[in-house]
Design a protein around this motif. Structure first.
Motif, short mmCIF file in Angstrom:
data_model
loop_
_atom_site.label_atom_id
_atom_site.label_comp_id
_atom_site.label_asym_id
_atom_site.label_seq_id
_atom_site.Cartn_x
_atom_site.Cartn_y
_atom_site.Cartn_z
N TYR B 13 0.89 -1.16 0.00
CA TYR B 13 0.00 0.00 0.00
C TYR B 13 0.92 1.20 0.00
O TYR B 13 1.63 1.43 0.98
CB TYR B 13 -0.89 0.04 1.23
CG TYR B 13 -1.89 -1.10 1.30
CD1 TYR B 13 -2.96 -1.17 0.40
CD2 TYR B 13 -1.77 -2.11 2.25
CE1 TYR B 13 -3.87 -2.20 0.46
CE2 TYR B 13 -2.69 -3.14 2.32
CZ TYR B 13 -3.73 -3.18 1.42
OH TYR B 13 -4.64 -4.20 1.48
N ASN B 38 -3.23 -8.99 14.46
CA ASN B 38 -3.86 -7.86 13.76
C ASN B 38 -2.82 -7.14 12.90
O ASN B 38 -1.70 -6.93 13.31
CB ASN B 38 -4.45 -6.86 14.76
CG ASN B 38 -5.64 -7.43 15.51
OD1 ASN B 38 -5.76 -7.28 16.71
ND2 ASN B 38 -6.53 -8.11 14.80
N SER B 40 -1.46 -8.21 10.20
CA SER B 40 -0.41 -9.07 9.65
C SER B 40 -0.63 -9.36 8.16
O SER B 40 0.13 -10.10 7.55
CB SER B 40 -0.36 -10.39 10.43
OG SER B 40 -1.62 -11.02 10.38
N GLY B 41 -1.68 -8.78 7.58
CA GLY B 41 -1.87 -8.93 6.14
C GLY B 41 -2.84 -10.02 5.73
O GLY B 41 -2.91 -10.39 4.55
N LYS B 42 -3.65 -10.52 6.66
CA LYS B 42 -4.59 -11.61 6.33
C LYS B 42 -5.66 -11.14 5.36
O LYS B 42 -5.91 -11.77 4.33
CB LYS B 42 -5.24 -12.15 7.62
CG LYS B 42 -4.24 -12.62 8.66
CD LYS B 42 -4.91 -13.18 9.90
CE LYS B 42 -5.78 -12.19 10.66
NZ LYS B 42 -5.03 -11.06 11.25
N ARG B 47 -7.96 -10.19 -0.25
CA ARG B 47 -8.29 -9.16 -1.25
C ARG B 47 -7.43 -9.32 -2.50
O ARG B 47 -7.87 -9.02 -3.60
CB ARG B 47 -8.16 -7.76 -0.65
CG ARG B 47 -9.17 -7.52 0.47
CD ARG B 47 -9.16 -6.08 0.96
NE ARG B 47 -9.66 -5.18 -0.05
CZ ARG B 47 -9.10 -4.02 -0.39
NH1 ARG B 47 -7.99 -3.65 0.22
NH2 ARG B 47 -9.62 -3.28 -1.30
N GLN B 73 -14.54 -8.84 5.88
CA GLN B 73 -14.40 -8.60 7.32
C GLN B 73 -15.36 -7.53 7.79
O GLN B 73 -15.97 -7.64 8.84
CB GLN B 73 -12.96 -8.19 7.64
CG GLN B 73 -12.72 -7.99 9.12
CD GLN B 73 -11.25 -7.78 9.44
OE1 GLN B 73 -10.41 -7.63 8.54
NE2 GLN B 73 -10.92 -7.79 10.71
N HIS B 178 -9.58 -15.80 14.40
CA HIS B 178 -8.77 -15.61 15.61
C HIS B 178 -9.14 -16.64 16.68
O HIS B 178 -8.56 -16.65 17.75
CB HIS B 178 -8.98 -14.19 16.17
CG HIS B 178 -8.36 -13.13 15.32
ND1 HIS B 178 -7.02 -13.04 15.09
CD2 HIS B 178 -8.91 -12.12 14.62
CE1 HIS B 178 -6.76 -12.02 14.30
NE2 HIS B 178 -7.90 -11.45 13.99
N1 LIG Z 1 -6.47 0.14 2.05
C1 LIG Z 1 -5.32 0.22 2.76
N2 LIG Z 1 -4.47 1.24 2.58
C2 LIG Z 1 -3.31 1.32 3.27
N3 LIG Z 1 -2.92 0.42 4.18
C3 LIG Z 1 -3.72 -0.62 4.41
C4 LIG Z 1 -4.96 -0.78 3.71
N4 LIG Z 1 -5.54 -1.92 4.13
C5 LIG Z 1 -4.71 -2.43 5.06
N5 LIG Z 1 -3.62 -1.66 5.22
C6 LIG Z 1 -2.48 -1.95 6.12
O1 LIG Z 1 -1.97 -3.21 5.78
C7 LIG Z 1 -1.65 -3.95 6.94
C8 LIG Z 1 -2.36 -5.30 6.85
O2 LIG Z 1 -3.75 -5.07 6.94
P1 LIG Z 1 -4.80 -6.26 6.87
O3 LIG Z 1 -6.15 -5.65 6.88
O4 LIG Z 1 -4.45 -7.15 5.74
O5 LIG Z 1 -4.49 -6.97 8.26
P2 LIG Z 1 -5.25 -8.19 8.94
O6 LIG Z 1 -4.25 -9.26 9.13
O7 LIG Z 1 -6.49 -8.53 8.20
O8 LIG Z 1 -5.60 -7.56 10.36
P3 LIG Z 1 -6.88 -7.81 11.31
O9 LIG Z 1 -6.64 -9.07 12.09
O10 LIG Z 1 -6.86 -6.63 12.22
O11 LIG Z 1 -8.10 -7.86 10.47
C9 LIG Z 1 -2.09 -3.12 8.12
O12 LIG Z 1 -0.94 -2.59 8.72
C10 LIG Z 1 -2.94 -2.02 7.54
O13 LIG Z 1 -2.69 -0.82 8.20
#
Ligand SMILES: Nc1ncnc2c1ncn2[C@@H]1O[C@H](COP(=O)(O)OP(=O)(O)OP(=O)(O)O)[C@@H](O)[C@H]1O
Ligand SMILES: [Mg+2]
Lengths: 262, 257
Positions: B13, B38, B40-42, B47, B73, B178
């Motif tokens: 991003y 949280n 970690s990019g899941k 997406r 989510q 989780h």
């Molecule tokens: N649209 C976006 N623009 C910029 N940064 C983003 C965007 N979406 C996610 N991020 C960043 O990317 C990283 C991974 O986000 P992601 O949503 O994939 O995490 P996750 O593992 O699903 O977390 P969670 O358990 O909280 O849902 C995070 O640090 C977030 O800040």
């Protein structure tokens, strides 16, 4: 019958109302209210250019409206806030348009006519343009309806179903440019956004489905045109603003209806 | 061929890399779970699979004619958009009234057919989302924390439903969760993600991997120990690993930047 200027005005207004209804719903759902404004403002620049290069006003305003809409679509993906972007583009396009108009010598143009439109001066040729434009817009939106709706609900849901939200956004943008271009002569730049948003907003409390809201918006739009023209005739008020006043009153009425029902 | 084949995927991003060099392959009928802290990019991973974010490096290949059912989510329904549950279930490609009735009954919310989407409670909405994901009879279900907001019974019957759908239609499931104890008992494979794949393999392998311990600590040990006790424990530690351990433990505890 088409000889009667009132009948032509009603038909022209109805054409605009029909195109504006489904489009206006998307504008409301996607919170793009100022998008309509901005596109419409930019169209003034198009009018100026049409007069300068003596081409059809429809083509000129359509081209500029489209360019404007595309610019917004592209830039909005680059980290500019949408409202800032629209503000910058809308006002600068309008200013450039007004300045450009002042350079045109020899042609006296009534800018007021494009700001407020002159629905009572609609010719049979204008009618043909309006209804052709409305048909294209309705066909385009009808064709993309499900995809547009899915993309509007949630972009990720759209991607998962194999729909590209960016392409759908372009379809909307294109339809908006056509609507502005055909409506500019009828309701004028300042009232186009009103015709897009007010009937859709007024239809919201009456509807349970997206399709229902589009139909409600169209019905309210057509009603506003007819009642507004009638009122303008009775009370000798300006036609365009009278139409918008009726739409606004309808909005008030349906909002009350929602509160009563709830 | 596989339903989805992810090779060397990196996602950015702006200038920030949130996923680097992730490879993953989903086969027909398997249940794979992604776990990770949280941020970690899941979600970014899912997406990327649906094409909502473009890979910065690597690629995502979908099998031919693979239908995907996706539960995001979070999903905000704007008040200005009137839409009933049944209309929502028909988007984008239509479904019969019978399908809809069946899907809602399966999801445990048979009375919501004509309810407005924006007026549902969190748990009801989650069930409707699942019903919509299932109604197309997908080959692959992507679930991003799909049991959030569900009550105990709802959550349990949710996992049962997933299992029975899999047996009925043979669809594969890739989910993010989780709820570690559920994950460990309901998945064929677990992938532990923290900006990259820390470790992966059967639940037993992952649960005993030091990388996993580094991320989730030993607090979850109870559920895992129980799990390991009930299941076989003859697994090879290095199963499914492509890199050496020391490196990963280090990376994992470092966070996602
Ligand atoms: N649209 C976006 N623009 C910029 N940064 C983003 C965007 N979406 C996610 N991020 C960043 O990317 C990283 C991974 O986000 P992601 O949503 O994939 O995490 P996750 O593992 O699903 O977390 P969670 O358990 O909280 O849902 C995070 O640090 C977030 O800040
Ligand atoms: Mg997430």
């Amino acid at each position: 019958m088409l000889d009667d200027f009132m009948v032509r005005a009603a038909l022209a207004g109805a054409g605009v109302a029909i195109a504006a209804a489904p489009l206006g719903c998307f504008v409301v759902w996607r919170r793009m209210a100022y998008f309509g404004d901005a596109t419409a403002h930019a169209a003034i620049l198009g009018v100026a250019m049409s007069l300068a290069f003596s081409m059809s006003i429809f083509i000129g305003s359509m081209t500029v409206a489209l360019m404007m809409a595309l610019t917004v679509s592209v830039l909005s993906g680059r980290g500019y806030a949408m409202d800032t972007l629209l503000g910058v583009l809308a006002h600068s396009a309008l200013a450039f348009g007004l300045v450009a108009v002042s350079f045109i010598t020899g042609v006296r143009i009534d800018l007021m006519a494009y700001l407020f439109g002159d629905i009572l001066a609609v010719t049979q040729g204008d009618l043909a343009v309006i209804w052709a434009g409305a048909a294209i817009v309705v066909a385009l939106i009808g064709w993309r309806w499900s995809a547009l709706l899915t993309a509007t609900l949630n972009e990720d849901l759209a991607y998962a179903s194999g729909i590209d939200p960016k392409r759908e956004q372009l379809v909307l943008t294109f339809a908006l440019a056509i609507t502005v271009a055909v409506a500019i002569k009828v309701v004028g730049v300042l009232l186009i956004a009103a015709m897009l948003i007010i009937p859709a907003a007024a239809g919201r409390p009456l509807s349970r489905t997206p399709e229902g809201m589009a139909v409600a918006a169209g019905t309210i739009g057509i009603f506003s045109v007819i009642a507004g023209l009638r009122a303008a005739y009775e009370f000798d008020t300006p036609a365009g603003p009278s139409i918008v006043c009726v739409a606004a009153l309808t909005f008030l009425l349906t909002s009350v209806f929602r509160n009563v029902r709830a | 061929m596989s339903l989805v084949d992810v090779e060397g995927l990196s996602v950015r991003y702006g200038a920030r890399t949130v996923l680097s060099n992730v490879s993953l392959r989903i086969e027909r009928g398997e249940i794979v779970t992604i776990v990770g802290p949280n941020g970690s990019g899941k979600t970014s991973m899912l997406r990327a699979i649906i094409g909502a974010v473009k890979p910065y490096r690597g690629r995502v290949t979908q099998g031919r004619d693979v239908t995907i059912g996706y539960v995001p989510q979070k999903l905000h329904i704007d008040e200005t958009l009137p839409i009933t549950v049944s209309r929502f279930l028909k988007l984008p490609s239509g479904a019969t009234a019978l399908d809809i009735e069946h899907a809602l009954a399966q999801a445990g919310v048979p009375d919501l057919v004509n309810a407005q989407l924006s007026q549902l409670s969190g748990g009801q909405f989650q069930r409707v989302l699942l019903a919509r994901a299932l109604i197309k009879k997908p080959d692959l279900l992507l679930l991003d924390e799909a049991t959030q907001g569900l009550d105990q019974r709802g959550s349990a019957s949710f996992y049962q439903q997933i299992e029975s759908v899999r047996q009925e239609t043979g669809c594969a499931v890739l989910m993010i969760s989780h709820e570690l104890h559920v994950v460990m008992s309901a998945s064929d494979r677990v992938i532990c993600l923290n900006g990259h794949v820390c470790c992966e393999g059967t639940p037993a392998v992952v649960a005993s991997a030091p990388e996993y311990r580094a991320l989730f600590g030993t607090g979850t040990g109870g559920a895992l120990a129980l799990y390991r006790h009930e299941h076989d424990h003859g697994h090879d530690h290095t199963h499914g690993h492509t890199h050496d351990h020391g490196d990963h433990t280090h990376d994992c505890s470092e966070g996602s930047d």
